[in-house]
Design an enzyme around this catalytic site. Structure first.
Site, mmCIF file in Angstrom:
data_model
loop_
_atom_site.group_PDB
_atom_site.id
_atom_site.type_symbol
_atom_site.label_atom_id
_atom_site.label_comp_id
_atom_site.label_asym_id
_atom_site.label_seq_id
_atom_site.Cartn_x
_atom_site.Cartn_y
_atom_site.Cartn_z
ATOM 1 N N CYS A 227 14.115 10.774 6.308
ATOM 2 C CA CYS A 227 14.176 10.373 7.718
ATOM 3 C C CYS A 227 15.594 10.468 8.266
ATOM 4 O O CYS A 227 15.792 10.551 9.463
ATOM 5 C CB CYS A 227 13.662 8.952 7.856
ATOM 6 N N GLU B 277 10.245 1.069 10.238
ATOM 7 C CA GLU B 277 11.275 2.075 9.911
ATOM 8 C C GLU B 277 10.623 3.427 10.128
ATOM 9 O O GLU B 277 9.803 3.861 9.315
ATOM 10 C CB GLU B 277 11.702 1.929 8.446
ATOM 11 N N GLU C 92 11.363 16.485 14.137
ATOM 12 C CA GLU C 92 11.689 16.349 12.717
ATOM 13 C C GLU C 92 11.145 17.560 11.959
ATOM 14 O O GLU C 92 9.940 17.808 11.987
ATOM 15 C CB GLU C 92 10.959 15.100 12.189
ATOM 16 N N ALA D 16 1.804 5.423 -0.331
ATOM 17 C CA ALA D 16 1.196 6.629 0.254
ATOM 18 C C ALA D 16 0.217 7.265 -0.732
ATOM 19 O O ALA D 16 0.423 7.206 -1.943
ATOM 20 C CB ALA D 16 2.299 7.628 0.599
ATOM 21 N N LYS E 189 0.866 -1.184 0.000
ATOM 22 C CA LYS E 189 0.000 0.000 0.000
ATOM 23 C C LYS E 189 0.904 1.237 0.000
ATOM 24 O O LYS E 189 1.534 1.554 0.998
ATOM 25 C CB LYS E 189 -0.901 0.056 1.244
#
Ligand code: NAP
Length: 474
Positions: free
Chosen positions: A280, A246, A378, A173, A171
């Site tokens: 990330c 992750e 972040e 995004a 799946k």
């Protein structure tokens, strides 16, 4: 481009509802994909379950051949797939093509590594016994991936799963499903048998609930935010499926006073500004030893001034748009908060928005401190905040003072100072004089709230096998 689900070897649409996929650089529609939910997820899982017995019995050599055909097709079409990626995600075309090459590198690595999925025989403590350890595919794997690397995050999961003998349901995004659709078309052309690979697009929460509750699923591999990772972990507690997570990061970059400053600036540019800071493993906070902080900041400012912001399809553009309005507002908030708490803007500090497109100028901030949002959350944008420190121990303490533990970087030419940093940073990935450590051969993943498990390297294959102990009494 009109995407569809790929279920049991068929391109299909169940209902009329679609998700519009927009170009973040222009605000224009790039295409659509179906807005699927429970029915599509269930059908895809059932197709993968039906295909598993025969796929898992194929030899690793047959699987490697198919993976290599897919790898070759992906490289043959890298410009075309890269363009789809740029149009739906925004990153500059050269970076997008680089992502396709990077994705292909995982496919070839795991095609080979699958051949080395050895078990072992252990000497027994009793006569007439044999202790045998077998590695076997975990079963049906479901995957959920983010928008910032629409090709690589999926390939990094799909290639080892298929090499190990698992069947797969992806799946992607909702912001970036078209790259996945095109990669699946190429996989179909490579010749994977029906049901082995499946793709569903649509409502994340509906599909996610089926993924975590369907009894045929044996593993969920997820890349995305820590918040959703935790939610999926909770949901999976009923089925006890195997999980790889992750998740988010908040990477520190430490520059010691004996570092090669040109190399350090090059490393910071690579880590901080790739994908407009939306990775990330992007350096989020930069700690520079106080006696070199002014010189380093000026050098970084000069390098940042050479970046060009714009539509990723235009020649020479190195910084594309942020993916959406929320992303833009978060970056703005981080910069405003830093300035209100004493940071000085050396370059950037603003952006422009037009026609639902959100561009933020690459920014360097000095006089950052630990109270600022940008030093704790972040940012996911092109902002480089610099804070000074005195002693190496202090830098390690500052770097480790976070709930995240994905990637950390440092620059020094000293073996002993570098070894101290490398061994004391609580991070799954450490770049020493290296701003881009990610590669197919090495295990990538985080400590603490950055996740569970590793992708890439031997560990990336181990993530898709069960260990079976067979005790034989002769
Ligand atoms: P996100 O909001 O967590 O979304 C990631 C994926 O999860 C998307 O496919 C999303 O679907 C799906 N999702 C959202 N809500 C869900 C739910 N309730 N149930 C099931 N799935 C759900 O993260 P993002 O904003 O796309 O990506 C950025 C984050 O990913 C950052 O935190 C970044 O650090 C992290 N990341 C980590 C790595 C790594 O390797 N550690 C690599 C890249 C990115 P929809 O898009 O359809 O909503």
């Amino acid at each position: 481009m009109e995407g569809k689900h790929y279920i049991n070897g068929e391109w299909t649409i169940y209902g009329d509802e679609v998700i519009q996929v927009m170009n973040p650089a222009t605000g224009e529609q790039v295409g659509t994909v179906p807005n699927g939910g429970e029915a599509e997820a269930t059908a895809a899982i059932e197709a993968a379950a039906a295909a598993f017995p025969s796929w898992s019995k194929t030899t690793v050599y047959e699987r490697a051949d198919l993976l290599m055909k897919w790898h070759d097709l992906l490289l043959e079409h890298k410009e075309e797939v890269g363009e789809i990626l740029t149009k739906e995600m925004g990153k500059p075309l050269a970076e997008a093509i680089g992502e396709i090459e990077y994705s292909a590198s995982f496919i070839s690595w795991f095609a080979e590594e699958g051949k080395r999925l050895y078990g072992r025989t252990i000497p027994a403590s009793k006569e007439g016994k044999r202790i045998q350890i077998n590695k076997q595919p975990v079963g049906v794997v479901v995957s959920i991936t983010p928008w910032n690397f629409p090709a690589a995050m999926m390939a990094r999961k799909m290639a080892p799963a298929l090499a190990a003998g698992c069947t797969f349901v992806a799946k992607p995004a909702k912001l970036t499903p078209l790259t996945a659709v095109r990669i699946y078309e190429l996989a179909e052309e490579a010749g994977f048998p029906k049901g082995v690979i499946n793709l569903v697009t649509g409502s994340a929460s509906k599909i996610g609930k089926v993924f975590t509750s369907h009894p045929d699923v044996r593993k969920l591999t997820f890349t995305g935010s820590t918040e959703i990772g935790k939610e999926l972990m909770k949901q999976s507690s009923e089925t006890m499926i195997n999980l790889s997570l992750e998740l988010g990061g908040h990477a520190p970059i430490i520059v010691l006073d004996d570092a090669d400053l040109e190399l350090a600036v090059e490393g910071v540019m690579a880590s901080k500004f790739r994908n407009a800071g939306q990775t990330c493993v992007c350096g989020n906070r930069i700690y520079v030893q106080s006696n070199i902080v002014d010189k380093f900041s000026k050098m970084l400012q000069e390098a940042t001034a050479k970046l060009k912001v714009g539509n990723g399809l235009e020649e020479g553009v190195t910084i594309g748009p942020l993916v959406d309005k929320d992303g833009y507002e978060k970056v703005e908030k981080h910069v405003q908060d830093a300035v209100s708490k004493g940071a000085k803007v050396l370059i950037g500090g603003d952006g422009k928005t037009e026609n639902e497109a959100y561009f933020y100028n690459p920014t360097v901030l000095v006089n950052a401190n630990s109270d600022m949002l940008v030093m704790n959350e972040e940012t996911f944008g092109p902002v480089a905040p610099i804070m000074s420190f005195e002693k190496d121990e202090e830098a390690v303490k500052l770097a480790n003072d976070t709930r995240f533990g994905l990637a950390a970087y440092f620059f020094t030419d000293s073996m002993s100072r570098g070894t101290y940093l490398a061994e004391n940073l609580d991070y799954g990935i450490v770049g020493w004089n290296d701003g881009s450590p990610s590669t197919a051969q090495a295990p990538f993943g985080g400590m603490k709230e950055s996740g569970i498990g590793r992708e890439g390297g031997q560990e990336g294959l181990e993530a898709f096998v069960e260990t079976k102990y067979i005790s034989i009494k002769l």
